[in-house]
Design a protein around this motif. Sequence first.
Motif, PDB file in Angstrom:
ATOM      1  N   UNK A   1       0.872  -1.340  -0.043  1.00 49.54           N
ATOM      2  CA  UNK A   1      -0.007   0.037  -0.079  1.00 49.54           C
ATOM      3  C   UNK A   1       0.740   1.282   0.084  1.00 49.54           C
ATOM      4  N   UNK A   2       1.759   1.408   0.785  1.00 48.84           N
ATOM      5  CA  UNK A   2       2.557   2.802   1.018  1.00 48.84           C
ATOM      6  C   UNK A   2       3.571   2.674  -0.233  1.00 48.84           C
ATOM      7  N   UNK A   3       4.031   1.766  -0.790  1.00 51.13           N
ATOM      8  CA  UNK A   3       4.866   1.878  -1.994  1.00 51.13           C
ATOM      9  C   UNK A   3       3.974   1.986  -3.119  1.00 51.13           C
ATOM     10  N   UNK A   4       2.838   1.575  -3.136  1.00 48.47           N
ATOM     11  CA  UNK A   4       1.960   2.060  -4.326  1.00 48.47           C
ATOM     12  C   UNK A   4       1.546   3.534  -4.589  1.00 48.47           C
ATOM     13  N   UNK A   5       1.533   4.069  -3.241  1.00 50.89           N
ATOM     14  CA  UNK A   5       1.364   5.481  -3.021  1.00 50.89           C
ATOM     15  C   UNK A   5       2.400   6.055  -3.525  1.00 50.89           C
ATOM     16  N   UNK A   6       3.598   5.886  -3.072  1.00 50.61           N
ATOM     17  CA  UNK A   6       4.874   6.668  -3.540  1.00 50.61           C
ATOM     18  C   UNK A   6       5.112   6.489  -5.126  1.00 50.61           C
ATOM     19  N   UNK A   7       4.373   5.313  -5.666  1.00 52.71           N
ATOM     20  CA  UNK A   7       4.766   4.878  -7.026  1.00 52.71           C
ATOM     21  C   UNK A   7       3.732   5.993  -7.926  1.00 52.71           C
ATOM     22  N   UNK A   8       2.469   5.813  -7.317  1.00 56.32           N
ATOM     23  CA  UNK A   8       1.529   6.761  -8.210  1.00 56.32           C
ATOM     24  C   UNK A   8       1.924   8.201  -8.104  1.00 56.32           C
ATOM     25  N   UNK A   9       2.368   8.545  -7.072  1.00 54.18           N
ATOM     26  CA  UNK A   9       3.100   9.812  -6.984  1.00 54.18           C
ATOM     27  C   UNK A   9       4.134  10.299  -7.479  1.00 54.18           C
TER      28      UNK A   9
ATOM     29  N   UNK B   1      -3.777   7.811   1.596  1.00 49.74           N
ATOM     30  CA  UNK B   1      -3.040   7.829   2.680  1.00 49.74           C
ATOM     31  C   UNK B   1      -3.819   7.613   3.765  1.00 49.74           C
ATOM     32  N   UNK B   2      -3.548   6.453   4.472  1.00 51.33           N
ATOM     33  CA  UNK B   2      -4.021   6.050   5.637  1.00 51.33           C
ATOM     34  C   UNK B   2      -5.434   5.185   5.461  1.00 51.33           C
ATOM     35  N   UNK B   3      -5.761   4.973   4.386  1.00 55.36           N
ATOM     36  CA  UNK B   3      -7.037   4.251   4.105  1.00 55.36           C
ATOM     37  C   UNK B   3      -6.564   2.848   3.770  1.00 55.36           C
ATOM     38  N   UNK B   4      -7.545   1.931   4.410  1.00 55.02           N
ATOM     39  CA  UNK B   4      -7.414   0.602   4.468  1.00 55.02           C
ATOM     40  C   UNK B   4      -8.603  -0.062   3.570  1.00 55.02           C
ATOM     41  N   UNK B   5      -9.872   0.381   3.567  1.00 56.03           N
ATOM     42  CA  UNK B   5     -10.858  -0.311   3.076  1.00 56.03           C
ATOM     43  C   UNK B   5     -11.212   0.228   1.608  1.00 56.03           C
ATOM     44  N   UNK B   6     -11.541  -0.799   0.838  1.00 51.42           N
ATOM     45  CA  UNK B   6     -11.769  -0.422  -0.464  1.00 51.42           C
ATOM     46  C   UNK B   6     -12.744   0.894  -0.721  1.00 51.42           C
ATOM     47  N   UNK B   7     -13.851   0.739   0.112  1.00 51.11           N
ATOM     48  CA  UNK B   7     -14.732   1.924  -0.121  1.00 51.11           C
ATOM     49  C   UNK B   7     -14.237   3.299   0.473  1.00 51.11           C
ATOM     50  N   UNK B   8     -13.233   3.071   1.140  1.00 51.59           N
ATOM     51  CA  UNK B   8     -12.725   4.451   1.511  1.00 51.59           C
ATOM     52  C   UNK B   8     -11.623   5.088   0.577  1.00 51.59           C
ATOM     53  N   UNK B   9     -11.442   4.210  -0.453  1.00 48.74           N
ATOM     54  CA  UNK B   9     -10.451   4.423  -1.309  1.00 48.74           C
ATOM     55  C   UNK B   9     -10.994   4.857  -2.615  1.00 48.74           C
TER      56      UNK B   9
END
Length: 314
Positions: A226-234, A275-283
């Motif tokens: 999750x964190x690595x993906x956020x860095x990647x999309x950024x 950032x900080x989201x874990x549930x699909x609906x939150x994202x």
Amino acid sequence: MSSVQNQNIKASLNEREGFQVWWRLLRPHTLTAAFVPVFVGTMLAAMEQTINFWLFAAMLLASILIQAATNMFNEYYDYKRGLDNENSVGIGGTIVRDGINPKTVLSLAYSFFILAGLLGVYICASSSWWIAVIGLVSMLFGYLYTGGPLPIAYTPFGEITAGFFMGTIIIGISYFIQTLTITAEVIIVSVPVAIFVGTILLANNIRDRVGDAENGRKTLAILFGHKGSIVFISSLFATAFIWTGVLIILGTLPLWSLITFFSVIKATKAIQGFIGKTQPLEMMPAMKATAQTNTIYGFLLGLSLLLHLNFPLS
């Protein structure tokens, strides 16, 4: 799952009955990924000569039909493989929540491909029959994206495949059918659009990362976490905007193209939404913002070319 639970999920996703069921099947939020490259490619052609409106319209409709058909293949094959269920977020849900016959969805997908093919005949007759080869390859990859023995969507190559075919290839074709030529500048300008198309898929995979991993997928989001993906999309967003800036400095894009940087607002919102989201609906809002980034950037890029054509700043 009980009917009450199913209705609760439909309510949380704001899903309605009737025509809305078939509209969701098209996954309309993804269709801008079909509009943007056709618009940009055509506006690039307009910089060179007067464009043929009917060719533009045919290309746009064919592109939308192929994208919609690809979405339907996705819905059908994910259902057949047991990846989609009543709890799945982000899918059309016409099969698992609305009870539409899977064969109906598959038949519609093939019908859309046939309609796109008929439009392709007109496009080829008005430009070049080489377009038929490229179009058939693009349709094949649209099918193989979730169909076939090893769906591309289940591998780390989904983003680059989507970006290449829905970005660079469509921009190139849209430009070529108007001018009967292709240039290096067109390919270079297509790169940010291809990146933004790829981020739509990446955002989708970030949201579905946990469920996809449980079902044996090997997407980039799973490999990065999750964190690595956020860095990647950024980093992808940053690359696209830096690339655009360099093209403006070099004069490949006009000064008017600075307006594309308004889409940074949506890109930032997309990153913050993960950032900080874990549930699909939150994202879901983050995924929506990612798609909107592509839409706003692409529309403003095409508009900037049109503005330069009529009101050049230099």
